[in-house]
Design a protein around this motif. Sequence first.
Motif, PDB file in Angstrom:
ATOM      1  N   LEU A 196      -6.927  -8.681  -3.431  1.00 61.32           N
ATOM      2  CA  LEU A 196      -5.829  -8.206  -4.280  1.00 61.32           C
ATOM      3  C   LEU A 196      -4.731  -7.543  -3.453  1.00 61.32           C
ATOM      4  N   ASN A 197      -4.691  -7.859  -2.156  1.00 57.31           N
ATOM      5  CA  ASN A 197      -3.689  -7.246  -1.285  1.00 57.31           C
ATOM      6  C   ASN A 197      -2.273  -7.582  -1.731  1.00 57.31           C
ATOM      7  N   ALA A 198      -2.085  -8.813  -2.177  1.00 57.57           N
ATOM      8  CA  ALA A 198      -0.739  -9.212  -2.602  1.00 57.57           C
ATOM      9  C   ALA A 198      -0.283  -8.403  -3.817  1.00 57.57           C
ATOM     10  N   ILE A 210      -4.332 -14.463  -5.165  1.00 57.02           N
ATOM     11  CA  ILE A 210      -5.536 -13.700  -4.798  1.00 57.02           C
ATOM     12  C   ILE A 210      -6.199 -14.248  -3.537  1.00 57.02           C
ATOM     13  N   ARG A 211      -5.435 -15.057  -2.752  1.00 60.06           N
ATOM     14  CA  ARG A 211      -5.950 -15.561  -1.484  1.00 60.06           C
ATOM     15  C   ARG A 211      -4.972 -15.230  -0.370  1.00 60.06           C
ATOM     16  N   THR A 223      -1.290  -5.338  -4.749  1.00 58.88           N
ATOM     17  CA  THR A 223      -1.008  -3.948  -4.360  1.00 58.88           C
ATOM     18  C   THR A 223       0.267  -3.856  -3.527  1.00 58.88           C
ATOM     19  N   THR A 224       0.521  -4.868  -2.677  1.00 61.75           N
ATOM     20  CA  THR A 224       1.737  -4.850  -1.859  1.00 61.75           C
ATOM     21  C   THR A 224       2.982  -4.937  -2.728  1.00 61.75           C
ATOM     22  N   VAL A 225       2.964  -5.842  -3.703  1.00 63.85           N
ATOM     23  CA  VAL A 225       4.119  -5.984  -4.592  1.00 63.85           C
ATOM     24  C   VAL A 225       4.330  -4.712  -5.404  1.00 63.85           C
ATOM     25  N   TRP A 226       3.258  -4.098  -5.850  1.00 64.55           N
ATOM     26  CA  TRP A 226       3.380  -2.908  -6.702  1.00 64.55           C
ATOM     27  C   TRP A 226       3.952  -1.717  -5.938  1.00 64.55           C
ATOM     28  N   TYR A 227       3.496  -1.495  -4.691  1.00 64.76           N
ATOM     29  CA  TYR A 227       3.911  -0.316  -3.939  1.00 64.76           C
ATOM     30  C   TYR A 227       5.161  -0.541  -3.097  1.00 64.76           C
ATOM     31  N   LYS A 228       5.418  -1.771  -2.683  1.00 64.44           N
ATOM     32  CA  LYS A 228       6.554  -2.036  -1.809  1.00 64.44           C
ATOM     33  C   LYS A 228       7.839  -2.276  -2.584  1.00 64.44           C
ATOM     34  N   TYR A 286       3.518 -16.638   0.501  1.00 59.45           N
ATOM     35  CA  TYR A 286       3.295 -17.370  -0.741  1.00 59.45           C
ATOM     36  C   TYR A 286       2.524 -16.534  -1.759  1.00 59.45           C
ATOM     37  N   ASP A 287       1.627 -15.677  -1.267  1.00 62.21           N
ATOM     38  CA  ASP A 287       0.844 -14.851  -2.190  1.00 62.21           C
ATOM     39  C   ASP A 287       1.732 -13.862  -2.937  1.00 62.21           C
TER      40      ASP A 287
END
Length: 273
Positions: free
Chosen positions: A52-54, A32-33, A56-61, A236-237
């Motif tokens: 929470l960018n990491a 979360i950083r 959302t990125t993992v979920w959509y990418k 790392y995130d």
Amino acid sequence: MIGRTPRWIPVLVWGVSLLWAIPILGMFITSIRPPAEVIAGWWNVEKLTLTLNAWTTVWYKYPLAQGLLVSAKLAGLATLGTMLLTPAAAYAFQFLRFPFRRTILVIIVNAFVLPQQVIIIPLFQLWRSVGLIDNMISVLIPYVGLSFAWSIFLVKNFLEDFPKELIEAARVDGCGALSTFFRVVLPNSLSSVFALGILQFLFCWNSLLLPLLFLRTKAPLPVVFSNIVGTHDLNYDLQAVAAIVTTAVPLIIFIIFQKQFAAGSTARSGSKE
């Protein structure tokens, strides 16, 4: 009279628990950083930004939902198959007499020393010749087959302490081999079966090599998240998110199986149904 537990034992247990919790806390904070802040250390709070960018990125990418479903199918079916087949095999090796019983058991137990890498090329050639590449069966069969080495050994060791009087009483009552197994042995050995299920599920859920080689379009979580590790990017995130998602389900399953494990332990009453 049972003496009181020394005070240093709870202190030691709490200390070890905290040591184990520190990496988990660091993994969550890293997820979360931003990566730029994590480079200086996840414990560094001079500049603290929560995002929470990491996630959302993992979920959509990445195909996270499909990976979860495939992992659940593979681990669930392999665990179920092992839990159904292993107790019967262990019962046969422990209580039944048939030709080459000891020889077959030695061969199975010696598979402990057989690494997965040894069978990769023959398996790949076999699955390709029969058209099972990119089929879940190509992974399920090795999952269940490779688990027999340690699973039969585990349950058989448990059955060595099983009261032989119950087996003899069942035979006197007219029970055959199958009836004795299902009505006497299996209900009183559930603790070992559920312990076997926990270990098999963890092994299948975290396995990477076999799905990576045999599956193409439908990949489980370990294969999906192996693509997250960047060669040049410091993501790392994203890796922390992958680690959290991968370990969350086994933790939940372990808690559920642990309840059943305790129930199986108390159910060992040494009685026939």
